[in-house]
Design a protein around this motif. Structure first.
Motif, PDB file in Angstrom:
ATOM      1  N   VAL A 108       0.854  -1.188   0.000  1.00 22.19           N
ATOM      2  CA  VAL A 108       0.000   0.000   0.000  1.00 22.19           C
ATOM      3  C   VAL A 108       0.891   1.239   0.000  1.00 22.19           C
ATOM      4  N   VAL A 109       0.575   2.181  -0.886  1.00 22.51           N
ATOM      5  CA  VAL A 109       1.298   3.445  -0.936  1.00 22.51           C
ATOM      6  C   VAL A 109       0.298   4.583  -1.114  1.00 22.51           C
ATOM      7  N   GLY A 110       0.740   5.791  -0.811  1.00 18.16           N
ATOM      8  CA  GLY A 110      -0.073   6.962  -1.077  1.00 18.16           C
ATOM      9  C   GLY A 110       0.012   7.336  -2.544  1.00 18.16           C
ATOM     10  N   HIS A 111      -0.952   8.112  -3.002  1.00 17.47           N
ATOM     11  CA  HIS A 111      -0.946   8.459  -4.423  1.00 17.47           C
ATOM     12  C   HIS A 111       0.104   9.505  -4.750  1.00 17.47           C
ATOM     13  N   ARG A 112       0.574  10.227  -3.743  1.00 11.69           N
ATOM     14  CA  ARG A 112       1.635  11.207  -3.939  1.00 11.69           C
ATOM     15  C   ARG A 112       2.566  11.147  -2.754  1.00 11.69           C
ATOM     16  N   GLY A 113       3.872  11.238  -3.016  1.00 16.53           N
ATOM     17  CA  GLY A 113       4.838  11.247  -1.941  1.00 16.53           C
ATOM     18  C   GLY A 113       5.255  12.653  -1.567  1.00 16.53           C
ATOM     19  N   SER A 114       6.325  12.749  -0.782  1.00 19.22           N
ATOM     20  CA  SER A 114       6.789  14.056  -0.314  1.00 19.22           C
ATOM     21  C   SER A 114       7.617  14.782  -1.359  1.00 19.22           C
ATOM     22  N   GLY A 115       8.042  14.065  -2.409  1.00 16.71           N
ATOM     23  CA  GLY A 115       8.835  14.703  -3.455  1.00 16.71           C
ATOM     24  C   GLY A 115       8.062  14.801  -4.743  1.00 16.71           C
ATOM     25  N   MET A 138      -2.043  -1.400  -3.709  1.00 14.69           N
ATOM     26  CA  MET A 138      -3.144  -0.482  -3.428  1.00 14.69           C
ATOM     27  C   MET A 138      -2.594   0.928  -3.334  1.00 14.69           C
ATOM     28  N   VAL A 139      -3.201   1.847  -4.067  1.00 18.34           N
ATOM     29  CA  VAL A 139      -2.827   3.248  -4.024  1.00 18.34           C
ATOM     30  C   VAL A 139      -3.949   4.004  -3.313  1.00 18.34           C
ATOM     31  N   ALA A 140      -3.631   4.544  -2.143  1.00 15.50           N
ATOM     32  CA  ALA A 140      -4.630   5.248  -1.350  1.00 15.50           C
ATOM     33  C   ALA A 140      -4.863   6.626  -1.954  1.00 15.50           C
ATOM     34  N   ARG A 141      -6.100   6.892  -2.336  1.00 12.38           N
ATOM     35  CA  ARG A 141      -6.442   8.175  -2.940  1.00 12.38           C
ATOM     36  C   ARG A 141      -7.941   8.427  -2.763  1.00 12.38           C
ATOM     37  N   GLY A 142      -8.362   9.644  -3.022  1.00  8.49           N
ATOM     38  CA  GLY A 142      -9.780   9.968  -3.018  1.00  8.49           C
ATOM     39  C   GLY A 142     -10.418   9.933  -1.640  1.00  8.49           C
ATOM     40  N   ARG A 143     -11.736   9.867  -1.663  1.00  8.53           N
ATOM     41  CA  ARG A 143     -12.538   9.812  -0.433  1.00  8.53           C
ATOM     42  C   ARG A 143     -13.426   8.575  -0.502  1.00  8.53           C
ATOM     43  N   PRO A 144     -12.942   7.441  -0.026  1.00  9.61           N
ATOM     44  CA  PRO A 144     -13.738   6.215  -0.119  1.00  9.61           C
ATOM     45  C   PRO A 144     -15.003   6.289   0.704  1.00  9.61           C
ATOM     46  N   ASN A 145     -16.052   5.660   0.204  1.00 10.04           N
ATOM     47  CA  ASN A 145     -17.301   5.546   0.938  1.00 10.04           C
ATOM     48  C   ASN A 145     -17.225   4.284   1.797  1.00 10.04           C
ATOM     49  N   PRO A 146     -17.122   4.400   3.118  1.00  8.53           N
ATOM     50  CA  PRO A 146     -16.944   3.210   3.964  1.00  8.53           C
ATOM     51  C   PRO A 146     -18.075   2.203   3.824  1.00  8.53           C
ATOM     52  N   ALA A 284      -9.482   8.200 -10.024  1.00  6.17           N
ATOM     53  CA  ALA A 284     -10.512   7.534  -9.227  1.00  6.17           C
ATOM     54  C   ALA A 284     -10.822   8.326  -7.963  1.00  6.17           C
ATOM     55  N   HIS A 285     -12.062   8.194  -7.491  1.00  2.65           N
ATOM     56  CA  HIS A 285     -12.503   8.898  -6.287  1.00  2.65           C
ATOM     57  C   HIS A 285     -12.325   8.053  -5.028  1.00  2.65           C
ATOM     58  N   CYS A 286     -11.716   6.892  -5.152  1.00  6.50           N
ATOM     59  CA  CYS A 286     -11.502   5.999  -4.015  1.00  6.50           C
ATOM     60  C   CYS A 286     -10.163   5.290  -4.215  1.00  6.50           C
ATOM     61  N   PRO A 287      -9.673   4.573  -3.207  1.00  8.37           N
ATOM     62  CA  PRO A 287      -8.421   3.825  -3.385  1.00  8.37           C
ATOM     63  C   PRO A 287      -8.532   2.847  -4.554  1.00  8.37           C
ATOM     64  N   VAL A 288      -7.392   2.598  -5.181  1.00  5.55           N
ATOM     65  CA  VAL A 288      -7.318   1.714  -6.344  1.00  5.55           C
ATOM     66  C   VAL A 288      -6.294   0.618  -6.082  1.00  5.55           C
ATOM     67  N   THR A 289      -6.694  -0.628  -6.331  1.00  2.00           N
ATOM     68  CA  THR A 289      -5.741  -1.730  -6.274  1.00  2.00           C
ATOM     69  C   THR A 289      -5.512  -2.259  -7.682  1.00  2.00           C
ATOM     70  N   VAL A 290      -4.247  -2.288  -8.082  1.00  2.00           N
ATOM     71  CA  VAL A 290      -3.864  -2.811  -9.388  1.00  2.00           C
ATOM     72  C   VAL A 290      -3.334  -4.227  -9.198  1.00  2.00           C
ATOM     73  N   VAL A 291      -3.912  -5.163  -9.943  1.00  2.00           N
ATOM     74  CA  VAL A 291      -3.540  -6.570  -9.812  1.00  2.00           C
ATOM     75  C   VAL A 291      -2.955  -7.032 -11.141  1.00  2.00           C
ATOM     76  N   ARG A 292      -1.702  -7.407 -11.120  1.00  2.00           N
ATOM     77  CA  ARG A 292      -1.046  -7.892 -12.330  1.00  2.00           C
ATOM     78  C   ARG A 292      -1.423  -9.345 -12.582  1.00  2.00           C
ATOM     79  N   SER A 293      -1.380  -9.743 -13.849  1.00  2.00           N
ATOM     80  CA  SER A 293      -1.768 -11.108 -14.204  1.00  2.00           C
ATOM     81  C   SER A 293      -0.624 -12.087 -14.134  1.00  2.00           C
ATOM     82  N   GLY A 294       0.594 -11.599 -13.961  1.00  2.00           N
ATOM     83  CA  GLY A 294       1.742 -12.495 -13.896  1.00  2.00           C
ATOM     84  C   GLY A 294       3.013 -11.685 -13.846  1.00  2.00           C
ATOM     85  N   PRO A 295       4.164 -12.392 -13.765  1.00  2.00           N
ATOM     86  CA  PRO A 295       5.440 -11.675 -13.668  1.00  2.00           C
ATOM     87  C   PRO A 295       5.757 -10.950 -14.946  1.00  2.00           C
TER      88      PRO A 295
END
Length: 295
Positions: A108-115, A138-146, A284-295
């Motif tokens: 899990v990472v934020g969508h923007r870092g300090s640099g 998972m990229v934490a971003r937006g305002r997720p609806n709990p 996206a307006h909520c967190p996004v998880t990117v799932v790769r299909s393989g190496p």
């Protein structure tokens, strides 16, 4: 897989949001949360083995310790009883976290870092990891609806199946509904044929009703295996006539999480991230998880 959930922190507000999301994920899975700070000396012209800033002590050491301590405290406040470990590792953030992903079940990472540049919507670390990590990112971003559903993009391609499986698992863990969105279009809609389909499938007039039935069947087939494996998940298939990217972004307004594959139908084979996953990471307006299909 019993690996930890790993979260990258750098002291930025985006990273603190990532810590909260990562704590939730680790708690739901009943696994360790590993807080990782990648430390890179600001000056890069010193001879190998030395640093122009001297030993890793003093104000610099205190700053790093504070970043990690704040993240650990934040994680524990989010999930009581959560086992949290931490590490400070020398190296560039994307390289360090990519290595950590080898034994993790989620990074899990934020969508923007300090640099980076202020005008960029998503930081380079988030994009790099989404394309190269050895586990879902998972990229934490937006305002997720709990109270919202998990949203997954379905394109019917084999490489999209890992994302569908992850989305079902997330919906089950969170005890929420799963919206499986599949967008389709014709030449007459946009002046071009639907992505991934030969031009002869849909002519300029087109049998739109027949095409819609085919798309419905494709969506059902893509979901069938996981639907049987997760009978407790309320599945809400959604067939949308239009472009995939705007349909997903609009649907993400009410979601608590969006799940996309790294690449689907169409595009250039050399690209590790497709246009849909890129759009999700940026808009996206909520967190996004990117799932790769393989190496």
């Amino acid at each position: 897989m019993n690996g930890p959930v790993v979260v990258g922190v750098d002291g930025s507000p985006s990273a603190l949001a990532a810590v909260g999301a990562a704590a939730q994920e680790a708690s739901l899975r009943g696994v360790e949360l590993r807080v990782v700070h990648a430390f890179l000396w600001p000056a890069m012209h010193a001879p190998p083995g030395s640093s122009p800033l001297g030993p890793f002590t003093g104000a610099l050491h205190e700053m790093v310790e504070r970043i990690v301590a704040d993240a650990v405290e934040g994680a524990r406040s989010q999930a009581a009883g959560l086992h949290v470990t931490h590490a400070v590792i020398a190296g560039e953030a994307s390289t360090v976290l990519q290595a950590q992903s080898r034994r993790a079940q989620l990074v899990v990472v934020g969508h923007r870092g300090s640099g980076g540049f202020a005008e960029l919507l998503v930081g380079s670390t988030a994009v790099h990891l989404s394309a190269h990590a050895h586990c879902p990112v998972m990229v934490a971003r937006g305002r997720p609806n709990p109270a919202g559903p998990v949203l997954v993009a379905v394109d019917g391609s084999p490489r999209g199946q890992p994302a569908i499986a992850f989305a079902f698992s997330e919906a089950a863990l969170r005890g929420t509904d799963l919206i499986a969105l599949h967008a389709w279009s014709t030449w007459t809609d946009h002046g071009e044929h639907a992505l991934g389909r030969p031009a002869e499938v849909v002519d300029l007039v087109g049998d739109v009703d027949r095409l819609q039935q085919e798309e419905e069947r494709e969506l059902a087939e893509a979901l069938s295996g996981q639907r049987e494996q997760y009978p407790g998940v309320t599945l809400r298939p959604r067939l949308v006539r239009g472009r995939t990217r705007p349909a997903l972004i609009e649907a993400s307004v009410d979601a608590q999480l969006m799940v996309v594959g790294a690449r689907g139908h169409g595009g250039f084979t050399g690209l590790l991230l497709g246009s849909v996953s890129q759009a999700a990471l940026h808009h996206a307006h909520c967190p996004v998880t990117v799932v790769r299909s393989g190496p």
